[in-house]
Design a protein around this motif. Structure first.
Motif, short mmCIF file in Angstrom:
data_model
loop_
_atom_site.label_atom_id
_atom_site.label_comp_id
_atom_site.label_asym_id
_atom_site.label_seq_id
_atom_site.Cartn_x
_atom_site.Cartn_y
_atom_site.Cartn_z
N SER A 1 4.31 3.41 -0.91
CA SER A 1 5.63 2.78 -0.93
C SER A 1 5.53 1.30 -1.27
O SER A 1 6.34 0.76 -2.03
CB SER A 1 6.32 2.95 0.43
N LEU A 2 4.53 0.66 -0.71
CA LEU A 2 4.34 -0.77 -0.95
C LEU A 2 4.07 -1.04 -2.42
O LEU A 2 4.67 -1.93 -3.03
CB LEU A 2 3.17 -1.27 -0.09
N PRO B 1 10.85 0.55 0.14
CA PRO B 1 10.86 0.05 1.53
C PRO B 1 9.68 0.57 2.34
O PRO B 1 9.24 1.71 2.17
CB PRO B 1 12.18 0.60 2.09
N VAL B 2 9.16 -0.28 3.22
CA VAL B 2 8.12 0.14 4.16
C VAL B 2 8.58 0.01 5.60
O VAL B 2 7.78 0.00 6.53
CB VAL B 2 6.81 -0.66 3.94
N ALA C 1 3.78 -1.07 17.29
CA ALA C 1 5.01 -0.75 17.98
C ALA C 1 6.22 -1.35 17.29
O ALA C 1 7.35 -0.89 17.47
CB ALA C 1 4.94 -1.27 19.43
N GLN C 2 5.98 -2.41 16.48
CA GLN C 2 7.10 -3.08 15.84
C GLN C 2 7.33 -2.58 14.42
O GLN C 2 8.43 -2.55 13.92
CB GLN C 2 6.83 -4.59 15.80
N GLU C 3 6.27 -2.22 13.73
CA GLU C 3 6.41 -1.76 12.35
C GLU C 3 5.39 -0.68 12.06
O GLU C 3 4.38 -0.56 12.73
CB GLU C 3 6.24 -2.93 11.38
N PRO C 4 5.62 0.15 11.03
CA PRO C 4 4.74 1.27 10.75
C PRO C 4 3.41 0.82 10.19
O PRO C 4 3.22 -0.32 9.79
CB PRO C 4 5.53 2.08 9.70
N ILE C 5 2.49 1.77 10.18
CA ILE C 5 1.17 1.50 9.62
C ILE C 5 1.34 1.07 8.17
O ILE C 5 2.11 1.63 7.42
CB ILE C 5 0.30 2.77 9.67
N ASN C 6 0.57 0.06 7.78
CA ASN C 6 0.65 -0.42 6.42
C ASN C 6 -0.75 -0.62 5.88
O ASN C 6 -1.20 -1.73 5.71
CB ASN C 6 1.44 -1.73 6.39
N SER C 7 -1.44 0.47 5.72
CA SER C 7 -2.84 0.37 5.29
C SER C 7 -3.09 1.24 4.08
O SER C 7 -2.84 2.43 4.11
CB SER C 7 -3.77 0.81 6.42
N LEU D 1 14.89 5.12 5.36
CA LEU D 1 14.37 5.77 4.15
C LEU D 1 12.86 5.90 4.23
O LEU D 1 12.29 6.95 3.90
CB LEU D 1 14.78 4.98 2.91
N TYR D 2 12.20 4.84 4.68
CA TYR D 2 10.75 4.86 4.82
C TYR D 2 10.31 5.94 5.81
O TYR D 2 9.42 6.74 5.52
CB TYR D 2 10.26 3.49 5.27
N LEU D 3 10.94 5.97 6.98
CA LEU D 3 10.56 6.95 8.00
C LEU D 3 10.81 8.38 7.50
O LEU D 3 10.05 9.29 7.79
CB LEU D 3 11.34 6.70 9.29
N SER D 4 11.89 8.54 6.74
CA SER D 4 12.19 9.86 6.18
C SER D 4 11.09 10.29 5.21
O SER D 4 10.70 11.46 5.19
CB SER D 4 13.55 9.82 5.47
#
Length: 467
Positions: free
Chosen positions: A274-275, A280-281, A450-456, A285-288
């Motif tokens: 996505s990145l 969006p990350v 806890a604040q934002e999703p994994i971004n790796s 929409l991202y979670l979906s």
């Protein structure tokens, strides 16, 4: 990497012309082809299933194509809707080899082995399907710390397989000979030096070129037999449940746990995707997309078991192709899926790949597997390893390496528990998750998770572009 990201030429919803699609799709194929077929080559060679190898490779390519189409097109809630290439997962190799060996030790035939492996593949896939429904409630265990440990343990668990092939293969004549070691190390060095090149095409095709050079050397100096190709059918027809299915609860438990860890890893890959696509990350929409992508992995793994191949997952290395080409169009993903399906119909491709000399395969896979472990370590190193997280990492990796080196230490445990812990991936993953949940103190990575999703963008799937 983000700072050097080139502009997107074609976005996710754009529709480039045929030439652009074929060019980008060809690069995706180049980046993922070796990864798709290698697990099948390893499993069939280790378990003595050579007679079935061409068909199994054809089915691996077929399911990868269908799975890529599902992930890309997104059918209802199934699929991420991104250019997420599907392929056979390396994470399950050690657990599947344990299961196959157990069936053989109990007197089972090759067909019995395959029936068990495909039954476990289907049953375990439902774990990932269920997991996808609760993805938003499991942020406490999906942290960079646990993900990095799992990725590292996957790489470590596979190095033994790669080194065995490099030396000549399991129970091979001349195992460890100077000739085998020389060929394997030469292929490894060729891949490393090509990957260090500034030329993007050489980096992208380094593993392919290294294996071709090694195979040609063996062909001209020692000879390679292709007589088995004459007995292959012209076309391979996908046949559901061609070997039947079987199930064993004791063998199922480690497979089920690896599916959970594979889902965590897929969340990271899709976030990176996505990145790079400038999508969006965060947000609904991202979670979906994450939920649909993990559900797609589970669905495609069910198809894998039905059509006689092994668990599927989202390949992370293709994210690099999106960066390289600047083409993130969903249409390209459909081209890739169609290409995989097309070449899967011809068993001669699998027959030729089966003839790759073991030292050549080992030289390529050893560097891939080692870089998997390095990728996990890089993910861990990107976060401050305080005393708490260092203890968790040490304990988890200590368990993984311990069960690999001294498996007999688990001999007196109940069968179900022994089968779980014999897999280094499940040993490390369970240790990491349990300690992360119970050890006092808060790791900074957990607060971020806890604040934002994994971004790796780090992946446990071997990449043709080494990190």
């Amino acid at each position: 990497m983000q700072g050097k990201q080139q502009d997107i030429i074609y976005g996710l919803h754009d529709k480039p012309g045929t030439v652009a699609c074929l060019t980008a799709a060809g690069q995706h194929m180049l980046a993922s082809f070796v990864g798709v077929i290698t697990p099948t080559l390893i499993i069939s060679a280790t378990l003595g299933l050579l007679a079935y190898t061409p068909y199994l490779i054809s089915m691996a390519l077929f399911v990868s194509g269908v799975g890529t189409l599902i992930q890309t097109k997104r059918i209802g809630p199934v699929g991420s809707g991104l250019v997420a290439i599907q392929g056979t997962s390396f994470a399950f190799i050690s657990a599947l080899l344990l299961a196959g060996t157990k069936v053989q030790n109990e007197g089972g035939s090759n067909e019995d082995v395959l029936a068990m492996l495909f039954g476990l593949t289907i049953a375990g896939a439902f774990v990932e399907v269920i997991f996808s429904l609760f993805i938003t409630h499991l942020k406490r265990i999906i942290t960079p710390l646990t993900t990095g440990i799992v990725i590292t343990s996957i790489g470590l668990s596979l190095i033994n397989v790669g080194m065995t092939d490099l030396a000549g293969g399991f129970n091979a004549e001349g195992f460890g000979s100077l000739s085998n070691l020389g060929i394997g190390v030469s292929v490894l060095l060729a891949i490393v030096f090509l990957n260090a090149s500034n030329n993007h095409w050489l980096r992208l095709s380094a593993i392919f070129i290294g294996m071709i050079l090694g195979t040609l050397y063996v062909f001209f100096t020692q000879g390679i037999s292709f007589t088995h190709l004459t007995s292959l059918p012209i076309v391979a027809i996908p046949r559901p449940f061609a070997f039947g299915i079987d199930f064993d609860i004791h063998l199922f438990l480690p497979i089920a746990l690896i599916y959970l860890f594979s889902a965590i890893e897929t969340a990271g890959d899709l976030t990176a995707n996505s990145l790079f696509c400038k999508e969006p990350v965060t947000g609904p929409l991202y979670l979906s997309r994450i939920r649909g992508g993990i559900l797609g992995d589970g669905t495609n793994s069910i198809l894998a078991g039905v059509f006689n191949t092994f668990p599927n997952t989202t390949f992370g290395q293709n994210n690099g192709v999106i960066q390289l080409t600047g083409i993130a169009s969903r249409k390209v993903g459909c081209y890739v899926g169609a290409m995989f399906v097309l070449i899967s119909l011809f068993p001669v491709i699998g027959g030729i790949l089966q003839a790759i000399p073991k030292p050549v395969l080992g030289g390529a896979t050893l560097v891939m597997f080692a870089m998997v472990a390095v990728g996990g370590l890089k993910l861990l190193a990107s976060y401050a390893l305080d005393r708490r997280s260092s203890l968790i990492t040490a304990c988890a990796l200590g368990m993984a390496i311990g069960v690999m080196m001294v498996p007999e230490a688990l001999a007196l445990l109940p069968v179900w528990l022994k089968n779980i812990l014999l897999s280094p991936v499940t040993s490390a993953g369970l240790t990491a998750v349990l300690l992360d949940l119970t050890l006092p103190g808060t790791h900074p990575a957990k607060e971020n998770a806890a604040q934002e999703p994994i971004n790796s963008p780090t992946s446990s799937k071997p990449s043709n572009v080494l990190p």
